[in-house]
Design a protein around this motif. Structure first.
Motif, PDB file in Angstrom:
ATOM      1  N   LEU A  22      53.912  -4.297  46.716  1.00  0.00           N
ATOM      2  CA  LEU A  22      54.774  -4.880  47.702  1.00  0.00           C
ATOM      3  C   LEU A  22      55.538  -3.700  48.513  1.00  0.00           C
ATOM      4  CD1 LEU A  22      56.722  -7.418  48.942  1.00  0.00           C
ATOM      5  CD2 LEU A  22      58.404  -6.584  47.245  1.00  0.00           C
ATOM      6  N   PHE A  23      55.933  -2.651  48.020  1.00  0.00           N
ATOM      7  CA  PHE A  23      56.514  -1.449  48.649  1.00  0.00           C
ATOM      8  C   PHE A  23      55.698  -0.469  49.461  1.00  0.00           C
ATOM      9  CE2 PHE A  23      60.276  -2.896  46.820  1.00  0.00           C
ATOM     10  CZ  PHE A  23      61.285  -2.458  47.364  1.00  0.00           C
ATOM     11  N   SER A  24      54.225  -0.591  48.978  1.00  0.00           N
ATOM     12  CA  SER A  24      53.317   0.305  49.591  1.00  0.00           C
ATOM     13  C   SER A  24      52.644  -0.390  50.844  1.00  0.00           C
ATOM     14  CB  SER A  24      51.909   0.520  48.770  1.00  0.00           C
ATOM     15  OG  SER A  24      51.722  -0.915  48.564  1.00  0.00           O
ATOM     16  N   GLN A  25      53.102  -1.655  51.184  1.00  0.00           N
ATOM     17  CA  GLN A  25      53.088  -2.120  52.569  1.00  0.00           C
ATOM     18  C   GLN A  25      53.948  -1.282  53.691  1.00  0.00           C
ATOM     19  OE1 GLN A  25      53.697  -6.567  52.097  1.00  0.00           O
ATOM     20  NE2 GLN A  25      52.074  -6.611  50.582  1.00  0.00           N
ATOM     21  N   HIS A  26      54.817  -0.703  53.189  1.00  0.00           N
ATOM     22  CA  HIS A  26      55.735  -0.378  54.214  1.00  0.00           C
ATOM     23  C   HIS A  26      55.941   1.282  54.135  1.00  0.00           C
ATOM     24  CE1 HIS A  26      57.371  -4.191  54.926  1.00  0.00           C
ATOM     25  NE2 HIS A  26      57.158  -4.336  53.422  1.00  0.00           N
ATOM     26  N   GLY A  27      54.729   1.779  53.248  1.00  0.00           N
ATOM     27  CA  GLY A  27      54.826   3.389  53.273  1.00  0.00           C
ATOM     28  C   GLY A  27      54.245   3.887  51.833  1.00  0.00           C
ATOM     29  N   GLU A  28      54.296   5.283  51.738  1.00  0.00           N
ATOM     30  CA  GLU A  28      53.716   5.639  50.440  1.00  0.00           C
ATOM     31  C   GLU A  28      54.635   5.697  49.363  1.00  0.00           C
ATOM     32  OE1 GLU A  28      51.882   9.697  48.559  1.00  0.00           O
ATOM     33  OE2 GLU A  28      51.868   9.562  50.624  1.00  0.00           O
ATOM     34  N   VAL A  29      54.358   5.052  48.192  1.00  0.00           N
ATOM     35  CA  VAL A  29      55.158   4.960  47.142  1.00  0.00           C
ATOM     36  C   VAL A  29      55.013   6.003  46.171  1.00  0.00           C
ATOM     37  CG1 VAL A  29      55.920   3.395  45.047  1.00  0.00           C
ATOM     38  CG2 VAL A  29      55.413   2.444  47.271  1.00  0.00           C
ATOM     39  N   CYS A  47      64.836  -2.281  39.411  1.00  0.00           N
ATOM     40  CA  CYS A  47      63.964  -1.366  39.243  1.00  0.00           C
ATOM     41  C   CYS A  47      64.347  -0.135  40.326  1.00  0.00           C
ATOM     42  CB  CYS A  47      62.507  -1.560  39.354  1.00  0.00           C
ATOM     43  SG  CYS A  47      61.828  -2.163  41.165  1.00  0.00           S
ATOM     44  N   PHE A  48      63.791   1.040  40.435  1.00  0.00           N
ATOM     45  CA  PHE A  48      63.828   1.973  41.296  1.00  0.00           C
ATOM     46  C   PHE A  48      62.500   2.339  41.765  1.00  0.00           C
ATOM     47  CE2 PHE A  48      67.551   2.366  38.278  1.00  0.00           C
ATOM     48  CZ  PHE A  48      68.637   2.406  39.359  1.00  0.00           C
ATOM     49  N   VAL A  49      62.300   2.354  43.163  1.00  0.00           N
ATOM     50  CA  VAL A  49      61.297   2.759  43.863  1.00  0.00           C
ATOM     51  C   VAL A  49      61.593   3.959  44.663  1.00  0.00           C
ATOM     52  CG1 VAL A  49      59.688   1.910  45.485  1.00  0.00           C
ATOM     53  CG2 VAL A  49      60.401   0.302  43.755  1.00  0.00           C
ATOM     54  N   GLU A  50      60.577   5.044  44.466  1.00  0.00           N
ATOM     55  CA  GLU A  50      60.859   6.222  45.124  1.00  0.00           C
ATOM     56  C   GLU A  50      59.576   6.388  46.355  1.00  0.00           C
ATOM     57  OE1 GLU A  50      61.732  11.005  44.926  1.00  0.00           O
ATOM     58  OE2 GLU A  50      61.468   9.703  43.213  1.00  0.00           O
ATOM     59  N   MET A  51      60.320   6.483  47.422  1.00  0.00           N
ATOM     60  CA  MET A  51      59.128   6.346  48.659  1.00  0.00           C
ATOM     61  C   MET A  51      59.157   7.880  49.142  1.00  0.00           C
ATOM     62  SD  MET A  51      58.558   3.030  49.473  1.00  0.00           S
ATOM     63  CE  MET A  51      58.051   3.037  50.909  1.00  0.00           C
ATOM     64  N   SER A  52      57.923   8.366  49.358  1.00  0.00           N
ATOM     65  CA  SER A  52      57.747   9.524  49.910  1.00  0.00           C
ATOM     66  C   SER A  52      58.407  10.171  50.960  1.00  0.00           C
ATOM     67  CB  SER A  52      56.117   9.815  50.162  1.00  0.00           C
ATOM     68  OG  SER A  52      55.520   9.051  51.047  1.00  0.00           O
ATOM     69  N   SER A  53      59.051   9.277  51.929  1.00  0.00           N
ATOM     70  CA  SER A  53      59.506   9.740  53.046  1.00  0.00           C
ATOM     71  C   SER A  53      60.806   8.705  53.386  1.00  0.00           C
ATOM     72  CB  SER A  53      58.715   9.625  54.245  1.00  0.00           C
ATOM     73  OG  SER A  53      58.599   8.561  54.800  1.00  0.00           O
ATOM     74  N   GLY A  54      61.903   9.489  53.931  1.00  0.00           N
ATOM     75  CA  GLY A  54      63.043   8.668  54.175  1.00  0.00           C
ATOM     76  C   GLY A  54      62.838   7.574  55.189  1.00  0.00           C
ATOM     77  N   ASP A  55      61.906   7.767  56.237  1.00  0.00           N
ATOM     78  CA  ASP A  55      61.603   6.646  56.993  1.00  0.00           C
ATOM     79  C   ASP A  55      61.010   5.570  56.496  1.00  0.00           C
ATOM     80  OD1 ASP A  55      62.776   8.237  59.223  1.00  0.00           O
ATOM     81  OD2 ASP A  55      60.773   9.228  59.892  1.00  0.00           O
ATOM     82  N   ASP A  56      59.953   5.731  55.618  1.00  0.00           N
ATOM     83  CA  ASP A  56      59.330   4.727  54.856  1.00  0.00           C
ATOM     84  C   ASP A  56      60.317   4.008  54.035  1.00  0.00           C
ATOM     85  OD1 ASP A  56      56.883   5.389  56.122  1.00  0.00           O
ATOM     86  OD2 ASP A  56      56.061   6.497  54.387  1.00  0.00           O
ATOM     87  N   ALA A  57      61.183   4.608  53.531  1.00  0.00           N
ATOM     88  CA  ALA A  57      62.322   4.009  52.602  1.00  0.00           C
ATOM     89  C   ALA A  57      63.164   3.063  53.376  1.00  0.00           C
ATOM     90  CB  ALA A  57      63.113   5.012  52.114  1.00  0.00           C
ATOM     91  N   ASP A  58      63.602   3.599  54.744  1.00  0.00           N
ATOM     92  CA  ASP A  58      64.672   2.918  55.372  1.00  0.00           C
ATOM     93  C   ASP A  58      63.748   1.666  55.735  1.00  0.00           C
ATOM     94  OD1 ASP A  58      66.664   4.762  55.147  1.00  0.00           O
ATOM     95  OD2 ASP A  58      65.691   5.703  56.849  1.00  0.00           O
ATOM     96  N   LYS A  59      62.449   1.720  56.340  1.00  0.00           N
ATOM     97  CA  LYS A  59      61.645   0.557  56.798  1.00  0.00           C
ATOM     98  C   LYS A  59      61.481  -0.446  55.727  1.00  0.00           C
ATOM     99  CE  LYS A  59      58.727   3.539  59.886  1.00  0.00           C
ATOM    100  NZ  LYS A  59      57.437   3.977  60.123  1.00  0.00           N
ATOM    101  N   ALA A  60      61.326  -0.025  54.401  1.00  0.00           N
ATOM    102  CA  ALA A  60      61.272  -1.009  53.549  1.00  0.00           C
ATOM    103  C   ALA A  60      62.489  -1.689  52.987  1.00  0.00           C
ATOM    104  CB  ALA A  60      60.713  -0.124  52.083  1.00  0.00           C
TER     105      ALA A  60
END
Length: 114
Positions: A22-29, A47-60
């Motif tokens: 689900l989260f990988s649709q918005h960037g690299e997990v 749960c806790f998901v860590e995205m590789s970039s802050g921008d991807d995390a904000d989008k998600a």
């Protein structure tokens, strides 16, 4: 630098792989860690998901907060740092043998004459 995301109100049937997908649709997990109850072996519903970039995390976060996933409206926001824990096992004003006025378990024989 990556950013950690808190995902709450998950269904107990949600899995790490379904959340990662689900989260990988918005960037690299970078990672996904579903929190499991150690007594029951069942998900605790977050749960806790860590995205590789802050921008991807904000989008998600913007895209997924409040969305229906496995029949539940999930809560998605930036994870806060874990608060420091105080104490620990056996930390109290009494020592580990229970002495604090109660002599039943301290090895003393109260009320008996020797």
């Amino acid at each position: 630098m990556g950013k950690k995301i808190y995902v709450g109100n998950l269904s107990y049937t949600s899995t790490e792989s379904s959340i990662t997908e689900l989260f990988s649709q918005h960037g690299e997990v970078s990672s996904c860690r579903l929190v499991i109850d150690r007594d029951t072996g069942r998900s605790k519903g977050f749960c806790f998901v860590e995205m590789s970039s802050g921008d991807d995390a904000d989008k998600a976060i913007a895209a997924l907060d409040g969305q229906q996933v496995d029949g539940r409206a999930i809560k998605v926001n930036e994870a806060r740092p874990q608060a420091p824990r105080s104490g620990g096992y056996g930390s109290s004003s009494r020592d580990s043998y229970g002495s604090g006025g109660d002599t039943r378990f301290s090895g003393k024989r109260s009320g008996f004459r020797s």
